[in-house]
Design an enzyme around this catalytic site. Sequence first.
Site, PDB file in Angstrom:
ATOM      1  N   HIS A 101       0.796  -1.226   0.000  1.00 38.51           N
ATOM      2  CA  HIS A 101       0.000   0.000   0.000  1.00 38.51           C
ATOM      3  C   HIS A 101       0.831   1.279   0.000  1.00 38.51           C
ATOM      4  CE1 HIS A 101       0.933  -0.091   4.269  1.00 38.51           C
ATOM      5  NE2 HIS A 101       0.568   1.171   4.329  1.00 38.51           N
TER       6      HIS A 101
HETATM    7  C1  UD1 Z   1      -2.686   4.957   5.974  1.00 42.42           C
HETATM    8  C2  UD1 Z   1      -1.470   5.435   6.774  1.00 42.42           C
HETATM    9  C3  UD1 Z   1      -0.387   4.358   6.740  1.00 42.42           C
HETATM   10  C4  UD1 Z   1      -0.935   3.038   7.212  1.00 42.42           C
HETATM   11  C5  UD1 Z   1      -2.140   2.668   6.361  1.00 42.42           C
HETATM   12  C6  UD1 Z   1      -2.752   1.361   6.774  1.00 42.42           C
HETATM   13  C7  UD1 Z   1      -1.030   7.854   6.761  1.00 42.42           C
HETATM   14  C8  UD1 Z   1      -0.137   8.907   6.219  1.00 42.42           C
HETATM   15  N1  UD1 Z   1      -0.894   6.648   6.195  1.00 42.42           N
HETATM   16  O1  UD1 Z   1      -2.272   4.862   4.615  1.00 42.42           O
HETATM   17  O2  UD1 Z   1       0.675   4.762   7.593  1.00 42.42           O
HETATM   18  O3  UD1 Z   1       0.064   2.041   7.112  1.00 42.42           O
HETATM   19  O4  UD1 Z   1      -3.110   3.708   6.475  1.00 42.42           O
HETATM   20  O5  UD1 Z   1      -3.784   1.017   5.939  1.00 42.42           O
HETATM   21  O6  UD1 Z   1      -1.800   8.128   7.644  1.00 42.42           O
HETATM   22  N2  UD1 Z   1      -9.591   4.268   1.406  1.00 42.42           N
HETATM   23  C9  UD1 Z   1     -10.788   3.595   1.265  1.00 42.42           C
HETATM   24  N3  UD1 Z   1     -11.412   3.170   2.386  1.00 42.42           N
HETATM   25  C10 UD1 Z   1     -10.920   3.378   3.627  1.00 42.42           C
HETATM   26  C11 UD1 Z   1      -9.704   4.058   3.758  1.00 42.42           C
HETATM   27  C12 UD1 Z   1      -9.041   4.494   2.641  1.00 42.42           C
HETATM   28  O7  UD1 Z   1     -11.266   3.369   0.180  1.00 42.42           O
HETATM   29  O8  UD1 Z   1     -11.565   2.969   4.604  1.00 42.42           O
HETATM   30  C13 UD1 Z   1      -8.873   4.726   0.219  1.00 42.42           C
HETATM   31  C14 UD1 Z   1      -8.974   6.224   0.041  1.00 42.42           C
HETATM   32  O9  UD1 Z   1      -9.707   6.500  -1.088  1.00 42.42           O
HETATM   33  C15 UD1 Z   1      -7.557   6.745  -0.062  1.00 42.42           C
HETATM   34  C16 UD1 Z   1      -6.688   5.506  -0.013  1.00 42.42           C
HETATM   35  O10 UD1 Z   1      -7.513   4.398   0.341  1.00 42.42           O
HETATM   36  O11 UD1 Z   1      -7.330   7.423  -1.258  1.00 42.42           O
HETATM   37  C17 UD1 Z   1      -5.604   5.674   0.983  1.00 42.42           C
HETATM   38  O12 UD1 Z   1      -6.101   5.896   2.327  1.00 42.42           O
HETATM   39  P1  UD1 Z   1      -5.308   6.837   3.368  1.00 42.42           P
HETATM   40  O13 UD1 Z   1      -5.885   6.707   4.712  1.00 42.42           O
HETATM   41  O14 UD1 Z   1      -5.172   8.188   2.791  1.00 42.42           O
HETATM   42  O15 UD1 Z   1      -3.851   6.262   3.398  1.00 42.42           O
HETATM   43  P2  UD1 Z   1      -3.349   4.769   3.445  1.00 42.42           P
HETATM   44  O16 UD1 Z   1      -2.640   4.528   2.175  1.00 42.42           O
HETATM   45  O17 UD1 Z   1      -4.442   3.824   3.866  1.00 42.42           O
END
Ligand code: UD1
Length: 365
Positions: free
Chosen positions: A209
């Site tokens: 990820h």
């Molecule tokens: C975040 C954390 C990372 C952690 C990871 C675990 C930060 C900077 N990063 O990264 O340290 O290891 O979580 O998963 O805080 N999304 C969904 N559904 C959700 C959550 C996210 O569809 O419930 C999608 C969103 O559209 C987003 C992408 O996933 O664009 C990334 O989510 P985000 O929370 O921004 O960062 P992670 O890559 O999950």
Amino acid sequence: MKIDIIAGARPNFIKIAPVISQVIKYSKIGYNISYRLIHTGQHYDKKMSKIFFEELKIPKPDFNLEVGSGSHANQTSKIMIRYERLLNHIKPDICMVFGDVNSTLACSIVAKKFNIKIAHVEAGIRSFDLSMPEEINRIVTDSITDYFFTTSEFANKNLIKSGIEKENIFFVGNTMIDTLNNNIKKFKKPLIFDKIKLSKKQYLILTLHRPSNVDEIKTLFNLLELIDKNSENLPIIFPIHPRTKSTFNKNNFLFKNIVTIDPLSYLEFNYLVKNSKCVITDSGGITEETTVMNIPCITLRDTTERPETVLYGTNVLVGNNYKKLINSLKNLFLNNWKKGIIPELWDGKSSERIIKNLLNKINKN
Ligand code: UD1
């Protein structure tokens, strides 16, 4: 002592569960301690959030800030504004933040400006790679933290080097391992296991990820192709993170041995890990769990903020060096993998140490 416990993203939920249990335990035996649980809503899907609350029996959050997805500034600022609104009404004595996600950074900054003490669980770890958003979150959070709860001697040293006083550093071990120990007997076989007739130690797991691995189509494709070709035709189970899913689906990727599935629950994912031949990942937390379960782990990063998983554990770092990745897989299939030992204080009692230390410290002040 009133504590705000902050959780926003998947790895936070795993870390808060045993800490909340200890707060409840100490309050029941007469200590003056209570908490409110603030879910920032950084992760919101059932599979990224709700299922963890159900399985790990985490009480319902007192508040959900419902910030959802967005750019880092967008997400962080929304959390800050909404948490500030809460603090305008009730101020806790301590704001307890976990790990290195955007919610950790956002809430610690807001609380500190209300003169609330910050307790950081998993303080002091450093990858020294400022291209990772998490490293920035770690450094900023630690720069305003009052009580540092650490998982390793490496973290202690990093903090001391940056001028933190020893008396505010509490080497307590790893709350993620508290959760692992509390749940290891409850691991649940996921449907995929029988559906595609997996057998123990005859499959690999892949999780990806990090933006550096998944945001560019070509990087992701090359990585997956290489793993697919070098897995000796064993199935590679790939529970796909939402961030990775969007690149994957847009490009209709298809690989012979890679089986993509939705993100798994905690109990299902760790069932798969425990019975796998190896995990290939770019996560940090998973390298800790594989170390404790003695499962070979190949990390697709050049650096780690958890060097103990490499020095004492079962983890090797291969970065994006394809040669190193192929060699590691060769070693794996020759059954030539190092045996790990469990790092100091990763014994399932870290959360209790956190609460005991906090009660001691607050009563002294
Ligand atoms: C975040 C954390 C990372 C952690 C990871 C675990 C930060 C900077 N990063 O990264 O340290 O290891 O979580 O998963 O805080 N999304 C969904 N559904 C959700 C959550 C996210 O569809 O419930 C999608 C969103 O559209 C987003 C992408 O996933 O664009 C990334 O989510 P985000 O929370 O921004 O960062 P992670 O890559 O999950």
